[in-house]
Design a protein around this motif. Structure first.
Motif, PDB file in Angstrom:
ATOM      1  N   TYR A  74       0.810  -1.219   0.000  1.00  0.00           N
ATOM      2  CA  TYR A  74       0.000   0.000   0.000  1.00  0.00           C
ATOM      3  C   TYR A  74       0.843   1.268   0.000  1.00  0.00           C
ATOM      4  O   TYR A  74       0.446   2.297   0.546  1.00  0.00           O
ATOM      5  CB  TYR A  74      -0.971   0.025   1.190  1.00  0.00           C
ATOM      6  CG  TYR A  74      -1.860  -1.190   1.287  1.00  0.00           C
ATOM      7  CD1 TYR A  74      -2.503  -1.708   0.160  1.00  0.00           C
ATOM      8  CD2 TYR A  74      -2.039  -1.838   2.504  1.00  0.00           C
ATOM      9  CE1 TYR A  74      -3.315  -2.834   0.247  1.00  0.00           C
ATOM     10  CE2 TYR A  74      -2.853  -2.968   2.608  1.00  0.00           C
ATOM     11  CZ  TYR A  74      -3.482  -3.457   1.469  1.00  0.00           C
ATOM     12  OH  TYR A  74      -4.276  -4.571   1.564  1.00  0.00           O
ATOM     13  N   TYR A 300      -5.597   1.730   6.274  1.00  0.00           N
ATOM     14  CA  TYR A 300      -6.433   1.141   5.229  1.00  0.00           C
ATOM     15  C   TYR A 300      -7.256  -0.018   5.778  1.00  0.00           C
ATOM     16  O   TYR A 300      -6.771  -0.844   6.537  1.00  0.00           O
ATOM     17  CB  TYR A 300      -5.562   0.623   4.079  1.00  0.00           C
ATOM     18  CG  TYR A 300      -6.298  -0.283   3.119  1.00  0.00           C
ATOM     19  CD1 TYR A 300      -7.270   0.231   2.261  1.00  0.00           C
ATOM     20  CD2 TYR A 300      -6.030  -1.649   3.084  1.00  0.00           C
ATOM     21  CE1 TYR A 300      -7.952  -0.591   1.385  1.00  0.00           C
ATOM     22  CE2 TYR A 300      -6.709  -2.482   2.212  1.00  0.00           C
ATOM     23  CZ  TYR A 300      -7.668  -1.951   1.361  1.00  0.00           C
ATOM     24  OH  TYR A 300      -8.350  -2.771   0.498  1.00  0.00           O
ATOM     25  N   SER A 312      -7.049   7.220   2.912  1.00  0.00           N
ATOM     26  CA  SER A 312      -5.974   6.314   3.326  1.00  0.00           C
ATOM     27  C   SER A 312      -4.943   6.082   2.224  1.00  0.00           C
ATOM     28  O   SER A 312      -4.032   5.271   2.397  1.00  0.00           O
ATOM     29  CB  SER A 312      -6.562   4.967   3.763  1.00  0.00           C
ATOM     30  OG  SER A 312      -7.267   4.349   2.700  1.00  0.00           O
TER      31      SER A 312
END
Length: 381
Positions: A74, A300, A312
């Motif tokens: 991420y 997240y 996020s």
């Protein structure tokens, strides 16, 4: 706007001359005439702290990524083709230093070095000690001027001509240095302490605001969410863009979160390390500069609403996209008002009015290159 010098060595020569001239001439030609030995010693210790912090700001490497760095989940994968390594979050490649710099703030011409994660405490301490010294000296100079003006009718032999000359020169010069360095320190505190941002990240937020004001940002954020969070195309789609575009009360902070802003005290700890060592000449920042603590909003969750998913996103939330591609969401959604009703329609794939991230300038005329960033290495994926 950042200063650019024709001869880079002047960036160090000018501060050294100013510190030496103001500090030592002020001491030996003025302060030594009336100040107590203990206060003179304190002033000399202050000058020594200026030199020490300035030395470390110049010669401390701002920090470089460790070899074979692996990008966490991420986070944007930003590969530096010059270092042949992935960049950690908040890192940029400096064109002058020829390295990737951890938490790069800017390339400083006055240190001939980048201000980054490892040497930001030294840079900040340098500013603090300069302000303390110049403020103390200005107070003493003005006090001395008042005394001399009060005794102006006394015989000339009771005054040192050299003292009068240096009072005339040093007082405005010292005031000028105090004012400029105070403004610079206030900018650093406003960015890093109160907002948790480097100068580059402040510039980035201004760029995002411009995209938001032109109604271009939300589609870019949705595309970024598709890229960074798997399985979100069904949750965030063109209907989402339409819904957000029709919301006239939508603000930038509703869709953009700066993940590294915690609170002023925590930001200061991240930047300067242990509070007991903030003024210690050898104090270091917290962490290794490869990763940073983030606020709760940036966490997240696959079950989060689409607004929370956008909040996020890693920084920058649009992934540093320079321009929407043909057929992309950002070039196909448009909100219009027709006969009193707001409608959403596709528009032609024309992105000629968009300015790329590499070329965009803020109100001060600053672009990424002005902060020392090598823009050729700024393509995220």
């Amino acid at each position: 706007m950042p200063v650019k010098l024709k001869w880079p060595w002047l960036g160090i020569a000018i501060p050294c001359v100013l510190v030496s001239f103001i500090g030592y001439c002020g001491h030996f030609f003025i302060l030594s005439n009336f100040l107590s030995p203990s206060k003179q010693l304190w002033f000399q210790c202050n000058l020594a702290l200026i030199w020490l912090s300035y030395y470390y700001a110049i010669y401390t490497n701002p920090g470089r990524p460790r070899p074979n760095f692996e990008v966490p989940k991420y986070e944007w994968k930003n590969y530096c083709k010059k270092c042949q390594n992935y960049k950690p979050e908040r890192a940029h490649h400096c064109k002058t230093c020829n390295q990737c710099v951890l938490m790069m703030d800017h390339h400083c011409p006055w240190t001939m070095n980048c201000v980054g994660h490892n040497n930001f405490p030294h840079f900040l301490r340098f500013l603090v000690w300069v302000i303390v010294a110049t403020a103390f000296l200005l107070y003493q100079l003005v006090s001395r001027i008042i005394v001399l003006w009060r005794d102006r009718n006394l015989p000339d032999y009771m005054f040192h001509r050299s003292e009068l000359v240096f009072l005339t020169i040093l007082t405005p010069l010292d005031a000028f240095v105090l004012l400029t360095i105070t403004i610079l320190l206030c900018r650093c505190l406003a960015n890093q302490i109160f907002n948790g941002m480097s100068q580059i990240e402040t510039w980035e937020l201004e760029r995002l605001q411009a995209l938001f004001d032109s109604k271009r940002l939300v589609p870019l954020l949705i595309e970024a969410a598709w890229d960074i969070f798997p399985g979100t195309r069904e949750q965030i789609n063109e209907s989402t863009a339409a819904e957000l575009s029709m919301n006239k009360e939508l603000r930038l902070e509703d869709v953009v979160n700066f993940p590294y802003d915690l609170d002023p005290w925590s930001n200061a700890e991240q930047l300067l390390g242990n509070p007991l060592l903030w003024l210690w000449p050898f104090g270091r920042p917290k962490g290794d500069g490869m990763s940073f603590v983030k606020n709760e909003i940036s966490e997240y969750s696959s079950r989060a609403s689409y607004e929370d998913l956008l909040l996020s996103l890693p920084w920058p939330p649009d992934g540093g996209r320079t321009r929407a591609g043909p057929g992309s969401l950002s070039s196909s959604i448009e909100s219009i008002t027709k006969q009193g009703e707001q409608l959403i329609r596709r528009r032609p794939n024309d992105t000629s009015d968009l300015i790329g991230r590499r070329q965009w300038q803020n109100d001060w005329g600053e672009n990424l290159e002005d902060f020392g960033v090598d823009v050729d290495t700024e393509q995220a994926s």
